[in-house]
Design a protein around this motif. Structure first.
Motif, PDB file in Angstrom:
ATOM      1  N   ALA A   1      10.866  12.602 -16.363  1.00  0.00           N
ATOM      2  CA  ALA A   1      10.401  12.808 -14.986  1.00  0.00           C
ATOM      3  C   ALA A   1       8.949  12.372 -14.814  1.00  0.00           C
ATOM      4  N   GLU A   2       8.136  12.642 -15.832  1.00  0.00           N
ATOM      5  CA  GLU A   2       6.722  12.320 -15.704  1.00  0.00           C
ATOM      6  C   GLU A   2       6.474  10.813 -15.556  1.00  0.00           C
ATOM      7  N   VAL A   3       7.329  10.006 -16.199  1.00  0.00           N
ATOM      8  CA  VAL A   3       7.177   8.559 -16.060  1.00  0.00           C
ATOM      9  C   VAL A   3       7.363   8.166 -14.603  1.00  0.00           C
ATOM     10  N   HIS A   4       8.428   8.698 -13.980  1.00  0.00           N
ATOM     11  CA  HIS A   4       8.653   8.387 -12.567  1.00  0.00           C
ATOM     12  C   HIS A   4       7.537   8.960 -11.707  1.00  0.00           C
ATOM     13  N   GLY A   5       7.038  10.131 -12.112  1.00  0.00           N
ATOM     14  CA  GLY A   5       5.919  10.733 -11.388  1.00  0.00           C
ATOM     15  C   GLY A   5       4.701   9.813 -11.399  1.00  0.00           C
ATOM     16  N   LEU A   6       4.399   9.279 -12.575  1.00  0.00           N
ATOM     17  CA  LEU A   6       3.250   8.371 -12.678  1.00  0.00           C
ATOM     18  C   LEU A   6       3.469   7.129 -11.820  1.00  0.00           C
ATOM     19  N   VAL A   7       4.689   6.570 -11.886  1.00  0.00           N
ATOM     20  CA  VAL A   7       4.966   5.372 -11.093  1.00  0.00           C
ATOM     21  C   VAL A   7       4.808   5.692  -9.608  1.00  0.00           C
ATOM     22  N   ALA A   8       5.363   6.836  -9.170  1.00  0.00           N
ATOM     23  CA  ALA A   8       5.245   7.221  -7.760  1.00  0.00           C
ATOM     24  C   ALA A   8       3.773   7.340  -7.366  1.00  0.00           C
ATOM     25  N   LEU A   9       3.018   7.987  -8.223  1.00  0.00           N
ATOM     26  CA  LEU A   9       1.592   8.182  -7.949  1.00  0.00           C
ATOM     27  C   LEU A   9       0.878   6.845  -7.792  1.00  0.00           C
ATOM     28  N   MET A  10       1.156   5.919  -8.713  1.00  0.00           N
ATOM     29  CA  MET A  10       0.468   4.624  -8.665  1.00  0.00           C
ATOM     30  C   MET A  10       0.923   3.797  -7.464  1.00  0.00           C
TER      31      MET A  10
ATOM     32  N   ARG B   1      -4.086   3.914   8.915  1.00  0.00           N
ATOM     33  CA  ARG B   1      -2.814   4.096   8.221  1.00  0.00           C
ATOM     34  C   ARG B   1      -1.830   2.960   8.477  1.00  0.00           C
ATOM     35  N   GLY B   2      -2.106   2.193   9.497  1.00  0.00           N
ATOM     36  CA  GLY B   2      -1.282   1.014   9.763  1.00  0.00           C
ATOM     37  C   GLY B   2      -1.424  -0.022   8.658  1.00  0.00           C
ATOM     38  N   ARG B   3      -2.512   0.060   7.919  1.00  0.00           N
ATOM     39  CA  ARG B   3      -2.720  -0.924   6.849  1.00  0.00           C
ATOM     40  C   ARG B   3      -2.162  -0.426   5.521  1.00  0.00           C
ATOM     41  N   TRP B   4      -1.609   0.746   5.508  1.00  0.00           N
ATOM     42  CA  TRP B   4      -0.946   1.210   4.283  1.00  0.00           C
ATOM     43  C   TRP B   4       0.318   0.385   4.070  1.00  0.00           C
ATOM     44  N   ASP B   5       0.565   0.051   2.830  1.00  0.00           N
ATOM     45  CA  ASP B   5       1.692  -0.811   2.509  1.00  0.00           C
ATOM     46  C   ASP B   5       2.968   0.036   2.440  1.00  0.00           C
ATOM     47  N   GLN B   6       3.771  -0.086   3.510  1.00  0.00           N
ATOM     48  CA  GLN B   6       4.970   0.766   3.590  1.00  0.00           C
ATOM     49  C   GLN B   6       5.960   0.475   2.456  1.00  0.00           C
ATOM     50  N   LEU B   7       5.980  -0.780   2.025  1.00  0.00           N
ATOM     51  CA  LEU B   7       6.892  -1.143   0.937  1.00  0.00           C
ATOM     52  C   LEU B   7       6.568  -0.340  -0.319  1.00  0.00           C
ATOM     53  N   LEU B   8       5.278  -0.286  -0.650  1.00  0.00           N
ATOM     54  CA  LEU B   8       4.882   0.464  -1.841  1.00  0.00           C
ATOM     55  C   LEU B   8       5.094   1.962  -1.638  1.00  0.00           C
ATOM     56  N   ILE B   9       4.834   2.443  -0.423  1.00  0.00           N
ATOM     57  CA  ILE B   9       5.067   3.867  -0.147  1.00  0.00           C
ATOM     58  C   ILE B   9       6.537   4.207  -0.380  1.00  0.00           C
ATOM     59  N   ARG B  10       7.403   3.331   0.141  1.00  0.00           N
ATOM     60  CA  ARG B  10       8.834   3.598  -0.057  1.00  0.00           C
ATOM     61  C   ARG B  10       9.214   3.560  -1.528  1.00  0.00           C
ATOM     62  N   ARG B  11       8.616   2.610  -2.251  1.00  0.00           N
ATOM     63  CA  ARG B  11       8.893   2.567  -3.693  1.00  0.00           C
ATOM     64  C   ARG B  11       8.399   3.851  -4.358  1.00  0.00           C
TER      65      ARG B  11
ATOM     66  N   CYS C   1       2.470  13.807   0.170  1.00  0.00           N
ATOM     67  CA  CYS C   1       2.038  14.560   1.360  1.00  0.00           C
ATOM     68  C   CYS C   1       1.141  13.696   2.245  1.00  0.00           C
ATOM     69  N   HIS C   2       0.195  13.005   1.610  1.00  0.00           N
ATOM     70  CA  HIS C   2      -0.711  12.152   2.391  1.00  0.00           C
ATOM     71  C   HIS C   2       0.053  11.001   3.026  1.00  0.00           C
ATOM     72  N   ALA C   3       0.954  10.417   2.239  1.00  0.00           N
ATOM     73  CA  ALA C   3       1.667   9.240   2.729  1.00  0.00           C
ATOM     74  C   ALA C   3       2.578   9.598   3.903  1.00  0.00           C
ATOM     75  N   ARG C   4       3.072  10.824   3.910  1.00  0.00           N
ATOM     76  CA  ARG C   4       3.974  11.252   4.980  1.00  0.00           C
ATOM     77  C   ARG C   4       3.256  11.455   6.312  1.00  0.00           C
ATOM     78  N   ALA C   5       1.972  11.854   6.238  1.00  0.00           N
ATOM     79  CA  ALA C   5       1.250  12.187   7.474  1.00  0.00           C
ATOM     80  C   ALA C   5       0.943  10.912   8.251  1.00  0.00           C
ATOM     81  N   ARG C   6       1.399  10.872   9.503  1.00  0.00           N
ATOM     82  CA  ARG C   6       1.176   9.658  10.284  1.00  0.00           C
ATOM     83  C   ARG C   6      -0.283   9.542  10.724  1.00  0.00           C
ATOM     84  N   THR C   7      -0.929  10.698  10.935  1.00  0.00           N
ATOM     85  CA  THR C   7      -2.361  10.690  11.216  1.00  0.00           C
ATOM     86  C   THR C   7      -3.020  11.687  10.264  1.00  0.00           C
ATOM     87  N   ALA C   8      -4.339  11.558  10.109  1.00  0.00           N
ATOM     88  CA  ALA C   8      -5.046  12.454   9.190  1.00  0.00           C
ATOM     89  C   ALA C   8      -4.868  13.910   9.613  1.00  0.00           C
ATOM     90  N   GLU C   9      -4.812  14.127  10.929  1.00  0.00           N
ATOM     91  CA  GLU C   9      -4.705  15.496  11.428  1.00  0.00           C
ATOM     92  C   GLU C   9      -3.370  16.131  11.054  1.00  0.00           C
TER      93      GLU C   9
END
Lengths: 109, 659
Positions: free
Chosen positions: B228-237, B262-272, B299-307
């Motif tokens: 699990a930790e390997v996938h955790g690290l990959v998710a984190l990166m 947040r529009g400049r966040w890479d959604q492809l990587l977030i999904r990965r 948690c951060h990636a899910r939030a559409r705005t900082a608020e």
């Protein structure tokens, strides 16, 4: 850097068979394992064309006369260099036989 | 580079890990495997420009490398029939393509070995990039802003250590795997972080390293999918990398998470990242540090705005994480989350617990986080000073500019500098006087620089208290030798007298200067030292002699040739006997061969014309002077650095106690 590989079929492109599917599956697995393949997919032939000219937007359903020029599949890969992208494309073409693939670097994410 | 060379380089980077791993299984020596693979690469570099790149360049390299391995085995063990058979078997093995699983296991083995705990962390990183990433020493050096010979040496030393320690080319088994796996994860994350938040230099990111780490992580996730930790690290990166475009502004300055577009966040990587997180959950088990950090990133990636950020959940995740990884840095991040979830006061309370932690004394994010919390709590002047401190601590240029700007913005708000002299100005004036000699300026300078870094250059001089100074001392020199402590203490006292301040050293006791007991060197490491072939005769003799005689270092260095009684293995010096055993007895005659008088241990060079040593310290035959303690100590430290788990190297005094 990322590259988009877009593959087209030509008149001499062979029909896919069992062997090709197996080899492709192995290739895709290898690319995923190497952390290279970000996304891939096959594309429907034809599709819909949306053109804009001046204020006018026209939507046309396919298929189109120049269908054989159409992209049949794509892969988005993440590589260290253009040469690496070319190397993967060479391997891919070696598996699928006749046809052509265009690779272009994708700027920014 | 020509096109062919670039192609060879690309193919090499793709294939080298597999090739080296396969060879390492054959010859059971990672260093040798790498050299054989390099030979194949050289062959390609020679042949391909003429013959063209073969249809299957990877297979070409693999075959060429294996042929070299077989040649090597044949050559080196021709006499032994058993090995002859082995070579035959290897040759037969070579024909059918090896099963994919075993090939993957080989690569996994290679990864575990590159990150083996016998190696110092820096060596693990370099070796991993070299063997798994196919990077050249020059490329690694560039990525870490180090010089190439240093990296080359580091890699060579790592390979030597692996060979000397006889680390087998196997996957860890028994109770080992958890620790061994976390070492691999640590190395990958270290590479990622070096790329993601470059610790020095003027770029905030070195994307090449991030990509390299991501690839290693994704590869590991395929090779060890049950962890699990390997996938955790990959998710984190993946999720952290998804923000790379948004985390620097147009002029390279850092943009904080809550201010990023947040529009400049890479959604492809977030999904990965999300997908990797799901895989981690599927594996199950209690979440480890990487899974928890990935959950926070999610948690951060899910939030559409900082608020919209779910700070309560993030704070809760940190509460769990801090129990698993109670490091100061995690505690600091927890303070940030708590500050967001439960208000700046709650955050400050946690940060202030960390203020005295020696591990964080140079960590610019501590004052930077504190500055943020103070600002939100409305304590502007204190916040400004914290940002200034943070700016003076960071080694990253872009970050420094950013922190200065934050401090200046507050200055603008509260209207100008604080009244009165500041610590920084007073310190500079104190050191600038004509009546101090260079050595004193250097010594006082160390003390005052530390005070300025810890309390902020902009701190009003009048506001500095003896409690603050005592805290800085405890964090900076609490564990230092009494002499060091006292030296800094008298610097502060001198400064106070000069600046007509109260006694800021009031909270500092003078320490009794006793010598701490010297710790010996582990016998196994000592054995490794004796068996090193690259140590010059003089050093080998000196070290052996110190070890066997247990005499003082100065006494041994003061030995003259005429003092020696080689026959009886002893020497008379200053009214005492120094005696040795067989190890020294083998070496000493070679060292003094042809000399009848003068120092036994001589410096490498003749003294310069301006430095005339005492007659007694000169060799009448060669004109060279006696080897100095400082030089001997330096050489020993350098030579033993790789042996010392702490990476500092040992002192000569340690040599005499470890009997």
């Amino acid at each position: 850097m990322r590259y988009l590989m877009m593959s087209k079929v030509t008149d001499t492109t062979p029909e896919p068979d069992e062997r090709l599917y197996a080899e492709m599956a192995k290739f895709v697995e290898e690319l995923s394992a190497a952390g290279v393949l970000l996304a891939t997919g096959g594309l429907e032939p034809g599709g819909v064309r949306v053109t804009s000219r001046g204020d006018e937007i026209t939507v046309t359903d396919g298929p189109f006369a120049e269908a054989k020029e159409a992209v049949a599949g794509f892969a988005l890969i993440e590589v260290r260099s253009r040469e690496e992208a070319i190397e993967f494309t060479r391997r891919f073409r070696g598996i699928v036989g006749d046809g052509e693939t265009v690779i272009q670097q994708v700027f920014g994410p | 580079m020509t096109d062919v060379h670039r192609t060879i380089d690309a193919v090499w980077k793709l294939e080298s890990a597999k090739i080296i791993a396969g060879l390492a299984r054959m010859v059971n020596d990672v260093g040798l495997a790498e050299e054989l693979a390099q030979d194949a690469l050289v062959a390609a570099l020679e042949q391909w420009p003429g013959s063209g790149v073969p249809d299957n360049p990877g297979a070409w390299l693999t075959t060429a490398a294996k042929r070299r391995a077989i040649d090597h085995i044949r050559r080196s063990q021709r006499a032994e029939r058993k090995h002859e058979q082995l070579a035959h078997e290897l040759e037969r093995q070579q024909d059918p393509e090896p099963p994919v699983e075993s090939e993957q296991d080989d690569v996994l083995r290679l990864m575990f070995i590159s990150c083996h705990p016998v190696l110092p962390t820096e060596a693990r990183v370099a070796l991993t990039l070299r063997l798994l990433g196919g990077l050249t020493a020059a490329e690694i050096a560039r990525a870490f802003l180090a010089d190439e010979p240093a990296i080359t040496r580091r890699i060579a030393q790592a390979k030597r250590t692996l060979a000397e320690e006889r680390v087998p080319f196997e996957l860890p088994d028994g109770a080992e795997p958890a620790g061994r796996l976390s070492s691999v994860l640590e190395v990958i994350y270290l590479i990622f972080n070096e790329g993601y938040s470059a610790t020095s230099g003027d770029d905030l990111m070195r994307p090449g390293l991030c990509l390299e780490a991501l690839r290693l992580g994704r590869l590991l996730a395929e090779l060890a999918p049950y962890e699990a930790e390997v996938h955790g690290l990959v998710a984190l990166m993946e999720i952290q990398a998804s923000r790379s475009a948004a985390r620097t502004g147009p002029s390279g300055e850092p943009v904080q998470l809550h201010e990023q577009n947040r529009g400049r966040w890479d959604q492809l990587l977030i999904r990965r990242g999300f997908a990797a997180m799901l895989r981690a959950r599927e594996v199950g088990g209690a979440p480890g540090p990487y899974v928890l950090q990935a959950a926070i990133a999610v948690c951060h990636a899910r939030a559409r705005t900082a608020e919209e950020t779910d700070w309560a959940r993030i704070a809760a995740l940190y509460d769990t994480l801090v129990r698993l990884v109670p490091t100061p840095v995690v505690q600091l991040n927890r303070a940030v989350a708590v500050g967001m979830a439960r208000g700046p006061q709650a955050g400050l309370a946690l940060v202030d617990l960390l203020a005295d932690d020696p591990a964080l004394r140079d960590y610019h994010l501590l004052p930077s986080v504190r500055g943020d919390l103070l600002l939100r709590a409305g304590r502007h002047e204190e916040a400004r000073r914290e940002f200034e401190r943070a700016a003076s601590l960071t080694r990253n240029d872009a970050e420094r500019v950013f922190l200065r700007r934050r401090a200046d913005e507050i200055t603008g708000e509260i209207g100008g500098e604080a009244a009165g002299d500041t610590l920084g100005r007073a310190a500079r004036a104190f050191l600038d006087r004509d009546d101090l000699d260079a050595a004193t300026v250097r010594s006082y300078g160390q003390t005052l620089r530390r005070l300025c870094l810890a309390l902020g250059e902009g701190a009003p001089l009048a506001s500095v208290t003896s409690e603050q100074v005592a805290r800085v001392f405890a964090a900076a020199w609490g564990g230092a030798a009494a002499r060091t402590w006292n030296r800094h203490r008298s610097a502060v006292r001198s400064f106070c007298v000069w600046a007509s301040l109260g006694d800021l050293a009031a909270g500092l006791d003078r320490r009794a200067e006793t010598r701490s007991p010297v710790k010996g060197i582990d016998p196994a490491r000592l054995e490794a030292l004796w068996s090193r072939a690259d140590v010059p005769l003089r050093e080998r003799t000196l070290w052996r002699l110190l070890h066997e005689s247990a005499a003082g270092v100065r006494t041994v260095l003061s030995l003259n040739v005429e003092h020696l009684d080689l026959e009886d293995r002893r020497a008379r010096v200053g009214g005492a006997w120094v005696s040795w055993r067989s190890g020294t007895a083998r070496l000493l005659p070679q060292l003094v061969a042809g000399r009848a008088r003068g120092p036994v241990f001589l410096a490498d060079r003749r003294p310069g014309p301006s430095r005339t040593p005492r007659e007694a310290d000169l060799c009448p035959e060669t004109g060279r002077r006696r080897l100095s303690y400082e030089r001997a100590e330096y050489l020993f430290k350098q030579a033993t650095r790789p042996l010392d788990p702490a990476g500092d190297g040992y002192t000569l005094r340690q040599l005499r106690t470890c009997r």
